[in-house]
Enzyme design. Sequence first.
Site, mmCIF file in Angstrom:
data_model
loop_
_atom_site.group_PDB
_atom_site.id
_atom_site.type_symbol
_atom_site.label_atom_id
_atom_site.label_comp_id
_atom_site.label_asym_id
_atom_site.label_seq_id
_atom_site.Cartn_x
_atom_site.Cartn_y
_atom_site.Cartn_z
ATOM 1 N N HIS A 16 76.981 9.697 99.378
ATOM 2 C CA HIS A 16 76.895 9.249 101.157
ATOM 3 C C HIS A 16 77.791 9.547 101.485
ATOM 4 C CE1 HIS A 16 73.531 7.272 99.443
ATOM 5 N NE2 HIS A 16 73.641 6.288 97.932
ATOM 6 N N THR A 107 67.419 7.394 93.869
ATOM 7 C CA THR A 107 66.951 7.276 92.383
ATOM 8 C C THR A 107 66.525 5.860 91.406
ATOM 9 O OG1 THR A 107 68.509 8.959 91.083
ATOM 10 C CG2 THR A 107 67.507 8.297 90.257
ATOM 11 N N GLU A 157 72.855 9.793 80.370
ATOM 12 C CA GLU A 157 73.870 8.134 81.050
ATOM 13 C C GLU A 157 72.759 7.140 81.736
ATOM 14 O OE1 GLU A 157 75.314 8.250 86.056
ATOM 15 O OE2 GLU A 157 75.448 10.086 84.657
ATOM 16 N N GLY A 214 78.811 5.948 92.761
ATOM 17 C CA GLY A 214 78.973 6.544 94.171
ATOM 18 C C GLY A 214 79.284 5.073 95.157
#
Length: 242
Positions: A16, A107, A157, A214
């Site tokens: 970002h 996502t 993950e 993030g």
Amino acid sequence: MSAARPPLRLGVNIDHVATVRNARGGLHPCPIEAALLAQNAGANGITAHLREDRRHIRDADLTQLRAQLHIPLNMEMAATEEMVRIASTLLPHACCIVPERREELTTEGGLDVAGHLAALTPHVQALSAKNIRVSLFIDPEPAQIEAAAQTGAQVVELHTGAYAENRAGELERLQKAATLAHAKGLEVHAGHGLTFENVGAIAAIPEVRELNIGHFLIGQAIFDGLPATIAEMRRRMNLARG
């Protein structure tokens, strides 16, 4: 006395920063500078998602990150021939294969490994043959963990998005999934939607070895600066880890 839990790593996703840069079509803010700042602030790795539409991270960003970082680079990518080819040339420390739709903002869920086992396995094997650690971003479901192990991936993950939305029962699902994945010989990472307020319960899961965060870190850095934001996230992770 119980055995000490293994150290918990923090991966910082810089997508970002690139989103803000691309909004004006210029060079500022520079995601490479952000990655180096995160590295100096104690991040254990940098994650960057090269999307098919290049909406934030660009190919040149990955090349510069690979050349300048002294900590592992984790390339997030879709399961496509193009991305496998790029990764095989770039040779990042790790690749995390994620589902990707052009119209999504971020996502939206985990990869359906169980439903696409035959298609995914050759991609995992091609990356592994280049000595790239392969991670599969999945929902905390036993069928997906079983399938992930069959592909030969080294890591899963776990998608924490539903947990971050306070969905009932999600923490227990993540705990059970982490236990199962560890039993299958998979290293367990987690991420998506994690913040100062909700990171503790995930950091406390003993099988989890790495958190990738993030959006919150980059957003909070507007107010507190990136080094201070990373330091506070690390403090909370360590506190929860005990």
